[in-house]
Design an enzyme around this catalytic site. Structure first.
Site, PDB file in Angstrom:
ATOM      1  NE  ARG A   1      16.484  29.446  33.743  1.00 34.62           N
ATOM      2  CZ  ARG A   1      16.078  29.270  32.496  1.00 34.62           C
ATOM      3  NH1 ARG A   1      15.508  30.434  31.880  1.00 34.62           N
ATOM      4  NH2 ARG A   1      15.722  27.957  31.900  1.00 34.62           N
TER       5      ARG A   1
ATOM      6  NE  ARG B   1      14.944  25.753  35.279  1.00 36.94           N
ATOM      7  CZ  ARG B   1      14.793  26.575  34.179  1.00 36.94           C
ATOM      8  NH1 ARG B   1      15.462  27.689  34.097  1.00 36.94           N
ATOM      9  NH2 ARG B   1      13.983  26.261  33.136  1.00 36.94           N
TER      10      ARG B   1
ATOM     11  N   GLY C   1      11.019  21.359  27.770  1.00 37.95           N
ATOM     12  CA  GLY C   1      11.485  22.043  29.199  1.00 37.95           C
ATOM     13  C   GLY C   1      12.596  23.311  28.959  1.00 37.95           C
ATOM     14  CB  CYS C   2      15.238  24.253  31.341  1.00 31.50           C
ATOM     15  SG  CYS C   2      16.615  25.421  31.491  1.00 31.50           S
ATOM     16  CG  PHE C   3      15.805  27.729  26.492  1.00 29.88           C
ATOM     17  CD1 PHE C   3      16.693  28.182  27.708  1.00 29.88           C
ATOM     18  CD2 PHE C   3      15.101  28.904  25.873  1.00 29.88           C
ATOM     19  CE1 PHE C   3      16.486  29.300  28.531  1.00 29.88           C
ATOM     20  CE2 PHE C   3      15.146  30.143  26.537  1.00 29.88           C
ATOM     21  CZ  PHE C   3      15.632  30.384  27.692  1.00 29.88           C
TER      22      PHE C   3
END
Length: 235
Positions: A6, A8, A56-58
């Site tokens: 990920r 992030r 955006g992020c799902f």
């Protein structure tokens, strides 16, 4: 499950939180906006209907729709690109044309496409952010609607125009409306992520507020038990 895949980092998350505190307000990506329902909507028909939303992020978008009455399923995945490159690590380069998306199957006799759009624009994401949502940067996080046919396109385009004309957002809506050319489900570890990881820092800061906003602004459409991709995945 390793989270090394990920993109992030905790540092980016902490930086976003510090900025938010310094500004004295929550992230704009998580601020719900009270908006009117669409003037134009689809008529309820028999059976189920499918629509694809990218915002955006799902993780958070899936989580929101899983809590909406009338939704039969909400699956995280990739839309806007080709099947051969629809893998998370490749999509994350921003070079494949995909957007992180959620395919929503719903009962139009219980919730309309227009209502789903209202929830999408109000609580699921910020439609004025171009190629990013909160801490997530890149075209894979763009705001987009992949429509299943001319009726969905008519409703979506009219609603975007309606909201822009009413100036309900401080900036113009950048959401792109495109025909659906394919949807590719994401890897299993991405499915039901919000429900399975309610204490994960990214979820706590970015996505749980969306669920609370849904409950607060759309109480008649909110259901406490989410519909999950993996049966029995919620303990």
């Amino acid at each position: 499950m390793s989270m090394s895949h990920r993109r992030r980092s905790l540092a980016a998350l902490l930086a976003a939180m510090i900025f938010s505190i310094a500004a004295g307000a929550a992230s704009a990506a998580e601020d719900a906006v009270v908006i009117p329902p669409p003037d134009v909507d689809e008529a309820a028909g028999p059976g189920t209907e499918t629509a694809i939303f990218a915002g955006g992020c799902f993780w958070g978008v899936q989580g929101v729709f899983q809590h909406v009455k009338g939704v039969k399923s909400a699956v995280s995945g990739y839309a806007g690109g080709k099947a051969g490159t629809a893998q998370y690590e490749t999509v994350s380069t921003g070079s494949t044309g995909h957007a992180e998306s959620v395919q929503v199957t719903f009962d139009p006799s219980k919730v309309s496409y227009g209502k789903l759009l209202q929830i999408f624009f109000s609580v699921a994401h910020n439609p004025t952010q171009l190629n990013f949502q909160g801490p997530d940067q890149g075209t894979q996080y763009r705001s987009a609607l992949f429509v299943a046919g001319p009726e969905q396109r008519k409703v979506a385009e009219h609603y975007i125009g309606q909201l822009d004309k009413a100036h309900v957002f401080a900036q113009p809506i950048v959401t792109k409306v495109s025909d659906t050319s394919g949807f590719y489900p994401a890897e299993a570890y991405h499915q039901d992520f919000l429900t399975l990881n309610p204490t994960y820092p990214y979820i706590v800061y970015n996505d749980l507020p969306k669920i609370e906003n849904l409950k607060s602004l759309f109480p008649a459409d909110y259901r406490s038990e989410p519909v999950l991709v993996r049966k029995g995945s919620k303990g």
